[in-house]
Design a protein around this motif. Structure first.
Motif, mmCIF file in Angstrom:
data_model
loop_
_atom_site.group_PDB
_atom_site.id
_atom_site.type_symbol
_atom_site.label_atom_id
_atom_site.label_comp_id
_atom_site.label_asym_id
_atom_site.label_seq_id
_atom_site.Cartn_x
_atom_site.Cartn_y
_atom_site.Cartn_z
ATOM 1 N N GLU A 237 -110.678 -5.951 59.547
ATOM 2 C CA GLU A 237 -110.008 -6.209 60.819
ATOM 3 C C GLU A 237 -110.084 -7.677 61.226
ATOM 4 O O GLU A 237 -109.193 -8.180 61.902
ATOM 5 N N GLU A 238 -111.173 -8.351 60.845
ATOM 6 C CA GLU A 238 -111.337 -9.774 61.163
ATOM 7 C C GLU A 238 -111.718 -10.514 59.899
ATOM 8 O O GLU A 238 -112.669 -10.135 59.208
ATOM 9 N N LEU A 239 -111.000 -11.611 59.598
ATOM 10 C CA LEU A 239 -111.303 -12.438 58.439
ATOM 11 C C LEU A 239 -111.343 -13.901 58.892
ATOM 12 O O LEU A 239 -110.367 -14.428 59.417
ATOM 13 N N HIS A 240 -112.509 -14.524 58.694
ATOM 14 C CA HIS A 240 -112.714 -15.905 59.132
ATOM 15 C C HIS A 240 -112.824 -16.820 57.918
ATOM 16 O O HIS A 240 -113.690 -16.617 57.061
ATOM 17 N N LEU A 241 -111.944 -17.832 57.862
ATOM 18 C CA LEU A 241 -111.846 -18.714 56.682
ATOM 19 C C LEU A 241 -111.873 -20.186 57.098
ATOM 20 O O LEU A 241 -111.195 -21.020 56.519
ATOM 21 N N MET A 242 -112.683 -20.536 58.074
ATOM 22 C CA MET A 242 -112.728 -21.906 58.570
ATOM 23 C C MET A 242 -113.307 -22.862 57.526
ATOM 24 O O MET A 242 -114.181 -22.507 56.739
ATOM 25 N N GLY A 243 -112.816 -24.112 57.562
ATOM 26 C CA GLY A 243 -113.442 -25.181 56.807
ATOM 27 C C GLY A 243 -113.426 -25.022 55.306
ATOM 28 O O GLY A 243 -114.402 -25.378 54.635
ATOM 29 N N ASN A 244 -112.328 -24.505 54.742
ATOM 30 C CA ASN A 244 -112.259 -24.290 53.291
ATOM 31 C C ASN A 244 -111.193 -25.149 52.596
ATOM 32 O O ASN A 244 -110.848 -24.894 51.447
ATOM 33 N N ASN A 245 -110.680 -26.169 53.311
ATOM 34 C CA ASN A 245 -109.658 -27.061 52.741
ATOM 35 C C ASN A 245 -108.421 -26.302 52.256
ATOM 36 O O ASN A 245 -107.769 -26.712 51.284
ATOM 37 N N ILE A 246 -108.100 -25.205 52.904
ATOM 38 C CA ILE A 246 -106.909 -24.434 52.536
ATOM 39 C C ILE A 246 -105.667 -25.180 53.030
ATOM 40 O O ILE A 246 -105.561 -25.524 54.198
ATOM 41 N N SER A 247 -104.727 -25.425 52.111
ATOM 42 C CA SER A 247 -103.490 -26.111 52.498
ATOM 43 C C SER A 247 -102.262 -25.236 52.280
ATOM 44 O O SER A 247 -101.193 -25.526 52.809
ATOM 45 N N ALA A 248 -102.429 -24.168 51.498
ATOM 46 C CA ALA A 248 -101.289 -23.303 51.182
ATOM 47 C C ALA A 248 -101.696 -21.842 51.243
ATOM 48 O O ALA A 248 -102.822 -21.479 50.918
ATOM 49 N N ILE A 249 -100.745 -21.011 51.712
ATOM 50 C CA ILE A 249 -100.900 -19.549 51.699
ATOM 51 C C ILE A 249 -100.126 -19.055 50.480
ATOM 52 O O ILE A 249 -98.907 -19.215 50.426
ATOM 53 N N GLN A 250 -100.828 -18.491 49.500
ATOM 54 C CA GLN A 250 -100.199 -18.175 48.214
ATOM 55 C C GLN A 250 -100.176 -16.674 47.946
ATOM 56 O O GLN A 250 -101.139 -16.122 47.422
ATOM 57 N N PRO A 251 -99.063 -15.992 48.301
ATOM 58 C CA PRO A 251 -98.937 -14.567 47.978
ATOM 59 C C PRO A 251 -98.892 -14.373 46.457
ATOM 60 O O PRO A 251 -98.515 -15.281 45.719
ATOM 61 N N VAL A 252 -99.258 -13.180 46.023
ATOM 62 C CA VAL A 252 -99.298 -12.910 44.585
ATOM 63 C C VAL A 252 -98.044 -12.192 44.112
ATOM 64 O O VAL A 252 -97.295 -12.689 43.285
ATOM 65 N N SER A 253 -97.765 -11.023 44.660
ATOM 66 C CA SER A 253 -96.668 -10.201 44.140
ATOM 67 C C SER A 253 -95.417 -10.259 45.002
ATOM 68 O O SER A 253 -94.448 -9.566 44.746
ATOM 69 N N SER A 254 -95.420 -11.085 46.042
ATOM 70 C CA SER A 254 -94.279 -11.160 46.951
ATOM 71 C C SER A 254 -94.197 -12.582 47.477
ATOM 72 O O SER A 254 -95.056 -13.415 47.197
ATOM 73 N N SER A 255 -93.155 -12.868 48.242
ATOM 74 C CA SER A 255 -93.044 -14.190 48.838
ATOM 75 C C SER A 255 -93.752 -14.260 50.186
ATOM 76 O O SER A 255 -93.888 -15.336 50.768
ATOM 77 N N VAL A 256 -94.171 -13.115 50.712
ATOM 78 C CA VAL A 256 -94.949 -13.068 51.950
ATOM 79 C C VAL A 256 -96.234 -12.286 51.689
ATOM 80 O O VAL A 256 -96.330 -11.523 50.734
ATOM 81 N N ILE A 257 -97.207 -12.488 52.561
ATOM 82 C CA ILE A 257 -98.484 -11.788 52.410
ATOM 83 C C ILE A 257 -98.300 -10.327 52.784
ATOM 84 O O ILE A 257 -97.773 -10.002 53.856
ATOM 85 N N GLN A 258 -98.747 -9.455 51.888
ATOM 86 C CA GLN A 258 -98.684 -8.014 52.129
ATOM 87 C C GLN A 258 -100.096 -7.434 52.112
ATOM 88 O O GLN A 258 -101.064 -8.125 51.815
#
Length: 539
Positions: A237-258
């Motif tokens: 329900e909650e996912l915290h990903l602060m401070g990880n130098n993430i610059s891109a959201i990269q879906p795997v099997s689709s063009s949007v996150i599923q």
């Protein structure tokens, strides 16, 4: 060199996480085990976390032994000055077996959704401290920076009721160990792994069916890994990903996150996302209610139209199968980005359920950098109930909208097309509040028109050297400049050697707004009828 030293040295392997024997907060990764030319015995080469925690870059006297992250993050350490860590069970015994010190009790917390400390609540705490056999009552445990590197046998039977576990700043790195911890603690729902440098290899991670809150701040994780982990988190329900130098959201099997069917809160603060198109890949997450994007590099935002969604979904997915973008998003935090255009602000009206927004520390929301004051933001955003962490009361909304309409009327009343383009809500607000255009009339119109342009303002001294002076209420023309008001204040309060510094105290705003443009009129800077001006002194 004794055999025991040899055995101890051989227990350290490259890639292993360790901490200084005297400081559990000085953590690093083993990069080398062996001899160093010119020095006797076995040395452990460590690449320390943080900046400047070491002495060199992995080379000594022209010989390179390993590659450190920075010029000063590497050092060589004797075996006895390093610790490979302790087990989770040992950490629990150390923390909760005896009487807790005041310092330890201060550390017993987990980080909330807003990254604030929330004290850990203990059930039967006195009994826990008397006997280890009462560990079965423990529901929350904070083991931050205790050097935890392994699990320990039979942990599930020792703390069977443990629901929340804070493992911030320990020596964990293998995902399979995280899986084992969650498997052996059957009712565990929240885990904080912040500041553990997690492995890039996620193979072996079991299903974490009970985990609803997972905190992975500053763990080195990227979105490709998130896509792998999500299959092990069916109830997250909650996912915290602060401070990880993430610059891109990269879906795997689709063009949007599923997937992420239950995800309500996603925290991507303090990363490197610069393009809003990356965030649009999250627009089909139906349960997403809160999205934290503070401290990224976003320059503009917009709500996607049908064409944008079609392009995003691609030819393989039809618009008919898509969901309304961000259909349940009610909280969007965008503080400390690079947003500087009004179109980005106005687009927030298109998000169907958005009620809370943070825009502080963006150029567009900083009047000192050419941005707009709080009352204008409120007037332009029809549904916002919380702005920059402060509630927008019905009174503040009404006052803000009326002030905004009068501000627009004073500047652009002769150019209706420009008004419509630059101020989309102007006509709606003008009609809603029944504000009519000022029209010149015969006879005594002069004085009446002047009176209608007067603002009743409360002037309040707050400067330390000014001394206690009663507040004054003055009626001034809305065209009065900030510079002129400063001069008037010098006269009103008989300020001889003090150069006044003015602030607008806005209702609901946590900090008063500095009025530093001396050429701007009171109306320009958002001063309205019954506003309060604070008079401080130039330092």
């Amino acid at each position: 060199m004794s055999n025991s030293t040899n055995v101890a040295a051989e227990s350290f392997k490259p890639g292993q996480r360790v901490h200084s024997a005297n400081d559990t907060r000085r953590i690093g990764t083993v990069k080398y085990v062996g001899e160093v030319q010119g020095y006797s015995g076995t040395w452990i080469g460590v690449d320390w976390d943080g900046d400047g925690n070491g002495k060199h870059d992995g080379s000594v006297n022209g010989v390179r032994y390993f590659n450190a992250r920075t010029e000063k993050s590497g050092s060589f350490v004797r075996v006895q000055n390093l610790s490979p860590g302790i087990s989770l069970l040992e950490a629990l015994e150390l923390r909760y077996k005896g009487e807790a010190t005041k310092e330890e009790e201060d550390e017993m917390y987990v980080l909330s959704a807003t990254n604030k400390r929330v004290s850990v609540e203990f059930v039967g705490k006195d009994k826990i401290q008397d006997k280890l056999s009462k560990f079965e009552e423990l529901k929350s445990a904070s083991l931050s920076y205790m050097g935890v590197s392994s699990l320990g046998a039979g942990i599930g039977s020792i703390v069977p009721k443990l629901k929340e576990l804070d493992l911030t700043g320990n020596l964990l790195s293998e995902w399979k160990d995280v899986g084992t911890i969650c498997e052996q603690l059957p009712v565990l729902t929240a885990v904080n792994l912040s500041h553990n440098l997690m492995s890039k290899n996620i193979s072996g991670l079991s299903q974490l069916k009970g985990i609803r809150i997972l905190v992975l701040n500053n763990t080195g994780i990227n979105w490709v890994q998130v896509e792998i982990i999500k299959h092990s988190l069916p109830a997250i329900e909650e996912l915290h990903l602060m401070g990880n130098n993430i610059s891109a959201i990269q879906p795997v099997s689709s063009s949007v996150i599923q997937g992420f069917e239950s995800l309500r809160l996603l925290n991507l603060e303090d990363n490197c996302i610069a393009e809003w198109n990356e965030i649009l890949k999250l627009s089909q997450l139906r349960s997403l209610e809160q999205l934290y994007l503070n401290k990224n590099n976003l320059a503009r935002i917009f709500y996607p139209d049908d064409d944008t969604i079609c392009k995003l979904l691609g030819a393989s997915e039809s618009l008919e199968k898509s969901y309304m973008p961000f259909q349940n998003l009610c909280c969007l935090l965008l503080g400390n980005n690079n947003i500087e255009d009004l179109a980005s602000i106005d687009s927030l009206n298109l998000f169907p359920k958005l009620m809370e927004i943070r825009l502080s520390e963006n150029p567009i929301a900083d009047p000192g950098r050419g941005g707009i004051p709080r009352f204008v933001v409120i007037a332009r955003l029809r549904k916002i109930e919380i702005l920059n962490g402060s509630e927008v009361s019905p009174r503040e909304r009404k006052d803000s909208e009326i002030r905004y309409v009068r501000l627009v009327m004073s500047k652009l009343h002769d150019n209706p097309e420009e008004v419509k383009q630059l101020h989309p809500r102007f006509a709606e607000l003008k009609a809603f509040h029944g504000i009519e255009d000022e029209r010149p009339s015969v006879g005594a119109a002069g004085p009446q028109k002047l009176a209608s342009g007067l603002l009743s303002i409360t002037l309040k001294c707050v400067g330390a050297s000014i001394g206690e002076k009663p507040s004054l209420i003055k009626k001034l023309p809305a065209t009065t400049t900030v510079g002129k008001l400063k001069s008037l204040c010098e006269s009103f309060f008989k300020l001889k050697s003090v150069r006044p510094k003015l602030f607008l105290q806005e209702e609901g705003s946590p900090l008063p707004l500095l009025l530093d443009d001396e050429m701007a009129s009171l109306m320009d800077v958002g001063v309205g009828n019954e506003s309060t001006i604070l008079i401080d002194e130039e330092s």
